[in-house]
Design an enzyme around this catalytic site. Structure first.
Site, short mmCIF file in Angstrom:
data_model
loop_
_atom_site.label_atom_id
_atom_site.label_comp_id
_atom_site.label_asym_id
_atom_site.label_seq_id
_atom_site.Cartn_x
_atom_site.Cartn_y
_atom_site.Cartn_z
N GLU A 1 -15.93 -5.05 2.69
CA GLU A 1 -15.69 -6.24 3.50
C GLU A 1 -15.88 -5.96 4.97
O GLU A 1 -15.31 -6.62 5.81
CB GLU A 1 -14.26 -6.77 3.28
CG GLU A 1 -13.92 -7.09 1.84
CD GLU A 1 -14.65 -8.32 1.31
OE1 GLU A 1 -14.65 -9.34 2.01
OE2 GLU A 1 -15.23 -8.23 0.22
N SER B 1 -5.29 7.04 12.86
CA SER B 1 -5.00 7.01 14.29
C SER B 1 -6.28 7.13 15.12
O SER B 1 -7.32 7.56 14.61
CB SER B 1 -4.05 8.15 14.66
OG SER B 1 -4.75 9.38 14.57
N GLN C 1 0.84 -1.20 0.00
CA GLN C 1 0.00 0.00 0.00
C GLN C 1 0.88 1.25 0.00
O GLN C 1 1.79 1.35 0.83
CB GLN C 1 -0.88 -0.02 1.26
CG GLN C 1 -1.81 1.16 1.38
CD GLN C 1 -2.60 1.12 2.68
OE1 GLN C 1 -2.05 0.75 3.72
NE2 GLN C 1 -3.85 1.50 2.63
#
Lengths: 372, 415
Positions: B248, B385, B130
């Site tokens: 998902e 975060s 990624q």
């Protein structure tokens, strides 16, 4: 898999929210704090909305033995900080009577409670019992024509206004349940100067008070425990409702109150406080809904599940109760503002039905003290 | 409320159980109990078995190497795998292919892109990393400055990406790249797919505080990829990246619970072994962990139910991510306090997982718990975060106003 209320439950929720929104705003709750709950509102809740019949089987005059249905009611009542007798008369006493089973005394009494013709209060706590029901020092003796109960019960919810008391007292055969009319000779009730005036509590002193035995002698503990398991979930549901409401009120305030040239809700210090509160409330809500399903489907570990609900809902409600005061600033500390009503309800509920620590200790016992 | 398996899910659960009983050795105690070498060998064989069974990408269409199953079956599959101690995603780069970029391609990709990339994700021929974060774009992702320019039939990319988990195993990277320099922030970004094995790309590993090389940084120096290797239109990369987060959402929830339950059971045994079971403070914390894990189950079920009923993905992923990662950090805090002085040194067999709880059969050694303790610090940072999640909840769920944005410094910084 479906994790939501069904159509009937959603309809019930909608009906209640709209009824309570107009009939029981927080101004009405404030009136009840001074004058006691409004019997007319309770009567309409029973007769027009049907709140008392929900959650008990049709055989005893209910609409079906579903805890989840009752959760809907408790949650909505929680949103308005309901000062009425749903918890004391229906969720507590009526349920205990149902758990006791059919009988000559229980049948008409249960019917009268469900019809709203009478109300009742559970007198099961003692000076030394904490939040756990105990016969304690209260005793019952058989006399000609019936029973007499003597002792002192504490923190009886609606103890000065209920028509009858359901008293847990010791007998030769063990703890037993008794019906004692509140106005009977030998019964004296004293209202306490309570922290949370939406939950009026009383001390009850019994001196040879006339009583009727409920169920078998010595069989008082089990029905009480069974009713208590469900009650914990309902109290948690009520807390989730109250917590959701004060979160909404506080969020509205944070959106509109401006300081330093911008809404205070745009500051992360406030935003994160409320986001954390929301997270805990959402999680508690899922725990309550899950518990409703678990009870209605006879799943295992209901004792632990019920304590889990109260532990997490108690923390979630107290958390937002405190955060609400903080986020409102000085206005939140005034008597006039409604924030303190929620903080006090959160505080009183924890102590009346057991603190989160107490419930976690019970969960720990189930996990750590097993034989394996 | 209906939390029981449907009849078809129940049948599928027993099919999966039957498959596992046949496939796994009789004395199977979970992949966590395998020594490093045996585990590496097992993971290769297990991955191939999943490919053959079409259970590696269970919900993808069959034509792309998937299993054509629904979310309910996928949820059952993942939960049963975790309960039996076999990984859902056996290769380190599988997460990035099968959970992140694959579903994004299914949603946004052209037929050619799907036919080219999806089957190769399943076979493992393409292993993905990624490429989102940059040294100057962490939580403020759209502040990224890696540039892409269409030159003839190719994108030419220059810049740097960082924090590629297990990126050293990857041979493709999906990257957010600024392709429309004149457009405002998120509107100038595109999602490009680049092969890693080329002169213009250099991958360097980064040692994390666990002591292992778990992260990478990727340098692009006139890196090239075909003009077709863009997902969605130019400038839509921000939207493409955000949709990806909703995919998902339901199917992983049962597995999530099962994994944390196995881990908490392991901790409960540790508490008993260490004679800490009567310590009232430890008891409170164990019970608290129990309530958190149970609520992860309920939140997950609610998520799955929402996905099955076709509700569009909402902010649930932020709620679960925040709840899960903060819980896990606290759980590992407790584990170390139970270990006491034994937490001072890495002792016993090492742990297994680089992310999330160790699988069934994993050691309950101080070495394993220390690794969990350290990696749990990362989970409240990566993937958004905890602070960013709280912003999302505050703004998208509670409707609180955004923080006023200080005039962006991107243009000055990038020039």
């Amino acid at each position: 898999v479906r994790f939501a209320l069904d159509e009937d439950q959603s309809a019930l929720q909608k009906t209640l929210r709209s009824f309570l929104g107009t009939q029981q705003p927080l101004t009405a709750v404030r009136r009840a704090m001074e004058q006691g709950y409004d019997a007319g509102t309770w009567s309409r809740l029973v007769n027009e909305v049907g709140v008392s019949a929900v959650g008990l089987p049709e055989s005893v005059g209910g609409t079906g033995d579903s805890l989840l249905d009752q959760i809907v009611i408790a949650t909505e009542l929680g949103r308005t900080l309901d000062p009425g007798p749903f918890l004391s008369s229906i969720a507590m006493v009526a349920r205990v009577l149902h758990e006791v089973g059919p009988g000559q005394v229980t049948d008409p009494w249960l019917s009268a409670l469900l019809a709203g013709e009478r109300t009742a209060a559970l007198a099961a706590l003692e000076a030394e019992s904490g939040a756990s029901p105990s016969s304690g020092t209260t005793t019952a003796v058989q006399v000609a024509g019936g029973w007499q109960v003597s002792g002192a019960k504490r923190f009886v919810l609606h103890g000065t206004v209920a028509d009858d008391l359901l008293v847990l007292a010791g007998t030769d055969a063990g703890p037993s349940l008794f019906r004692v009319p509140r106005n009977a000779e030998g019964v004296s009730t004293t209202a306490l100067e309570v922290l949370d005036e939406t939950r009026p509590l009383a001390d009850v002193v019994l001196r040879d008070a006339p009583a009727e035995l409920i169920g078998e002698q010595g069989s008082g503990t089990e029905p009480l425990a069974a009713a208590l398991r469900r009650l914990r979930v309902l109290v948690a549901a009520e807390q989730v409702g109250s917590a959701g409401r004060i979160l909404e009120l506080t969020t509205d305030y944070a959106r509109t109150r401006s300081q330093f040239g911008r809404p205070i809700g745009s500051f992360q210090a406030i935003k994160h406080l409320l986001a954390d509160a929301m997270l805990e409330i959402e999680a508690a809500k899922t725990a309550v809904l899950h518990a409703g399903w678990a009870f209605d489907h006879d799943q295992p570990d209901l004792e632990v599940i019920s304590r889990l609900c109260l532990a997490v809902a108690g923390d979630a409600f107290l958390g937002i109760g405190k955060a609400a005061i903080q986020a409102h600033g000085a206005i939140g500390f005034t008597w006039e503002h409604d924030a303190h009503l929620f903080l006090k309800r959160a505080t009183s509920t924890r102590q009346l039905f057991g603190s989160s620590d107490e419930h976690r200790e019970a969960i720990a016992a189930a996990i750590l003290d097993s034989a394996s | 409320m209906d939390l029981d398996d449907s009849a078809s899910a129940r049948a599928f659960r027993s099919e999966v159980g039957g498959f596992l009983a046949d496939w796994l050795p009789e004395d199977w105690t979970g992949s966590g109990s395998l020594a490093a070498e045996a585990r590496a060998d097992f993971l290769v064989r297990w991955r191939q078995a999943l490919v053959d069974q079409r259970w590696l990408a269970p919900t993808w269409p069959v034509e792309y190497g998937g299993g054509g199953l629904g979310q309910a079956e996928a949820a059952v599959l993942q939960e049963e795998f975790v309960r039996h101690g076999v990984p859902v995603l056996p290769h380190p780069s599988d997460t990035f292919a099968l959970v992140l970029i694959g579903p994004t391609l299914l949603h946004w990709g052209t037929d050619e892109q799907k036919a080219l990339f999806l089957p190769r994700m399943v076979t493992g021929e393409h292993r993905w990393a990624q490429g989102y974060s940059e040294p100057g774009a962490g939580s403020d992702l759209f502040n990224l400055s890696t540039r892409g320019e269409l030159v003839g039939a190719e994108w030419v990319v220059n810049g740097q990406k960082v924090w590629q988990t297990d990126g050293q195993y990857a041979n493709w990277i999906f990257a957010l790249v600024r392709t429309e320099p004149e457009a405002e922030r998120s509107k100038g970004i595109s999602m490009l797919l680049l092969p890693i094995d080329q002169p213009g790309i250099e991958v360097r590993t980064i040692r994390t505080m666990t002591g292992k090389e778990e992260f990478c940084e990727v340098f692009f120096d006139d890196a090239r990829t075909a003009a077709d290797n863009i997902i969605g239109p130019p400038g839509a990369g921000g939207r493409v990246a955000l949709t990806l987060l909703g995919f998902e959402r339901g199917s992983a929830s049962g597995a999530l619970y099962a994994g944390y339950r196995i881990e908490l059971d392991r901790l409960v045994e540790l508490v008993k072994e260490r004679g800490r079971g009567q310590d009232p403070l430890v008891r409170q914390r164990v019970a608290w962990c129990h309530t958190r894990v149970e609520m992860l189950k309920y939140l997950g079920l609610r998520n799955l139910a929402g996905a099955l009923s076709g509700e569009p993905p909402g902010p649930e992923s932020s709620i679960i991510k925040l709840y899960e990662s903060e819980y896990h950090a606290a759980l590992t805090d407790l584990a170390l306090d139970v270990l006491g002085v034994d937490a001072l040194a890495y002792q016993g067999a090492p742990g297994i997982a680089s992310l999330g709880p160790d699988p069934l059969g994993a050691p309950s050694s101080s070495a394993a718990w220390l690794n969990q303790y350290l990696t749990a610090r990362a989970a409240t940072i990566y993937g958004g975060s905890s602070q960013v999640q709280r912003n999302t909840i505050g703004e998208r769920v509670l409707g609180l106003p955004r923080e006023p944005r200080v005039a962006t410094s991107r243009k000055e910084g990038a020039s």
